[in-house]
Structure formats: C-alpha cells, structure tokens
Design an enzyme around this catalytic site. Structure first.
Site, PDB file in Angstrom:
ATOM      1  N   LYS A 135       7.236  56.199  47.175  1.00 39.68           N
ATOM      2  CA  LYS A 135       8.054  57.201  46.488  1.00 39.68           C
ATOM      3  C   LYS A 135       7.288  57.712  45.274  1.00 39.68           C
ATOM      4  CE  LYS A 135      12.959  57.621  45.313  1.00 39.68           C
ATOM      5  NZ  LYS A 135      14.127  56.838  44.897  1.00 39.68           N
TER       6      LYS A 135
HETATM    7  C1  E4P Z   1      17.048  58.637  44.735  1.00 41.30           C
HETATM    8  O1  E4P Z   1      16.312  58.164  45.547  1.00 41.30           O
HETATM    9  C2  E4P Z   1      17.508  57.995  43.518  1.00 41.30           C
HETATM   10  O2  E4P Z   1      17.224  56.620  43.622  1.00 41.30           O
HETATM   11  C3  E4P Z   1      19.002  58.073  43.297  1.00 41.30           C
HETATM   12  O3  E4P Z   1      19.674  58.668  44.382  1.00 41.30           O
HETATM   13  C4  E4P Z   1      19.393  58.598  41.971  1.00 41.30           C
HETATM   14  O4  E4P Z   1      20.791  58.543  41.865  1.00 41.30           O
HETATM   15  P1  E4P Z   1      21.559  58.620  40.482  1.00 41.30           P
HETATM   16  O5  E4P Z   1      21.485  60.023  39.998  1.00 41.30           O
HETATM   17  O6  E4P Z   1      22.961  58.211  40.803  1.00 41.30           O
HETATM   18  O7  E4P Z   1      20.849  57.671  39.549  1.00 41.30           O
END
Ligand code: E4P
Length: 222
Positions: A87
């Site tokens: 990622k």
């Molecule tokens: C995406 O991969 C992130 O880990 C996540 O969806 C972020 O979510 P949040 O905005 O609830 O922190």
C-alpha cells in the site's frame, strides 16, 4: 463486489473470515498503532498472522515517503506472503514506486485518493487498486460516493483494469451505494459489515416463528 475488512484486529479478521464474507484485509499505520503493534519485527509478524487467517489480499502500507526507502520497505513486505499488496500513498515518490512494483509483478494499492485525477495517475503507473476515501470526503461536505462513481466511469471508459477499492466506508448504505455503482471492492470495519445483516422485520419474523413453533409443540396434558 469484494468485501475487505479495514482493521488490524486479529479477532475481527477471524470473525469476518468465519462469517464467510471476507475477500481481503486493508490496514494502515493508524490501525496498526490502534492494536499496539510497534517496531518492525512485530509489524512484520502481525502482517504474517493476518495472511495466515485470510485467503485473500492483505494491504500492508509502507511508512517511508522517499522512493528508495519505499521500494526497499515494499520489497520486504511483498516477500512476507504472496497475498501481500503493498500500500503506497498518492505522492510523486509513491507513483514512481507503484511503477517500480508493477514492473516487478508486485501488486500495489494506492491509498489516500481524493480525486479522479489521482486515481487516473495511479492506474497509469500500474496500481492494482486505487483507494478513494469516501467517508473522509463526506466529513468535509464533499460527496465521497460521487468520486467512486466518477472513477468507475473513467476506468470503464478506457478498460482500465486497476480495481476501484472504496475505502473509509462508514455505514451500511455506503456499501450498498458502492455495489450499485459497481466498485470492485469495498473495505469497512467489522461493525459496518455486520450492520448489513440487521432488519427489524427479520427479528420480529423470527420471534414469531419460534413462538408459533413453541405453541404447537407444547407437551400434551395427560
Ligand atoms: C483505507 O484503506 C483506509 O485504511 C481506511 O479505509 C481509512 O478509513 P477512515 O477514514 O475511517 O480512517
């Protein structure tokens, strides 16, 4: 639409896996910190544990922000398990790293996507997934779901194979809207996935079935 769980909590991952709905996991540095996972060795061990629970993709985010460090870190993450997806944040160095990994056959998930332009650039660099953050856009009075729709349209127009992974999903309606639009994947916490199961008519219907069954099966008085 694939269901990923957005957590680093092993119990939640196991529960979703046992429900039979889990296609993968996404994590991020905040989610790892929330579970108290610190230090490189512990982080690597934790990703391996997640990969041992789930049969699908596991997004593991790099902490580095410089290209050379990103590719070193991503290479190490990718070596952990064949299901690891590296990622990478949407930055200039990140896009360069996506190209590097794509040419090496290592899959990537470009995170922190907040515009169609960012999604298009990540896809052109060879990202396997782009992660537009729906909830965080909604939080600033911008229509997060409209971005999912825009990216799905653009990718469809050009036959782009990068998967649209709707992230920052906060409630069950987000999941339904993602499915209507045709997002390839959505990632959400366990409570949001489980909220899909609930309906008051299911609860009252089941209570009635059980009450009728009990009445009909009362022991016959002698
Ligand atoms: C995406 O991969 C992130 O880990 C996540 O969806 C972020 O979510 P949040 O905005 O609830 O922190």
């Amino acid at each position: 639409m694939k269901f990923f769980i957005d957590t680093a909590n092993l119990a939640d991952i196991r529960e979703a896996q046992e429900m039979g709905v889990l296609d993968g996991v996404t994590t991020n540095p905040s989610l790892m910190a929330k579970e108290g996972i610190t230090g490189k060795d512990n982080v690597m061990r934790h990703y391996k544990q997640i990969c041992d629970i789930v049969e699908g993709d596991v997004s593991a985010e790099v902490i580095s922000v410089k290209y050379e460090e990103m590719i070193k870190e991503g290479d190490e993450l990718a070596e952990l398990d064949e299901n690891i997806v590296v990622k990478i944040p949407m930055t200039a160095d990140g896009v360069k790293a996506i190209k590097y990994f794509s040419e090496k056959g290592i899959r990537t998930n470009c995170t922190l996507i907040f515009s169609a332009g960012q999604a298009l650039v990540a896809a052109k660099a060879g990202a396997s997934f782009v992660s537009p953050f729906v909830g965080r856009l909604d939080d600033i009075s911008t229509d997060g779901m409209a971005l999912i729709e825009q990216i799905v349209t653009i990718f469809t127009n050009y036959g782009i194979t990068t998967e649209v992974l709707a992230a920052s999903v906060r409630h069950p309606m987000h999941i339904i809207q993602c499915a209507e639009i045709g997002a390839d994947v959505m990632t959400a916490p366990l409570n949001v996935i489980k909220a899909l199961l609930n309906h008051p008519l299911t609860d009252s219907g089941l209570a009635k079935f059980l009450a009728d069954h009990e009445k009909a099966n009362l022991p016959v008085k002698q």
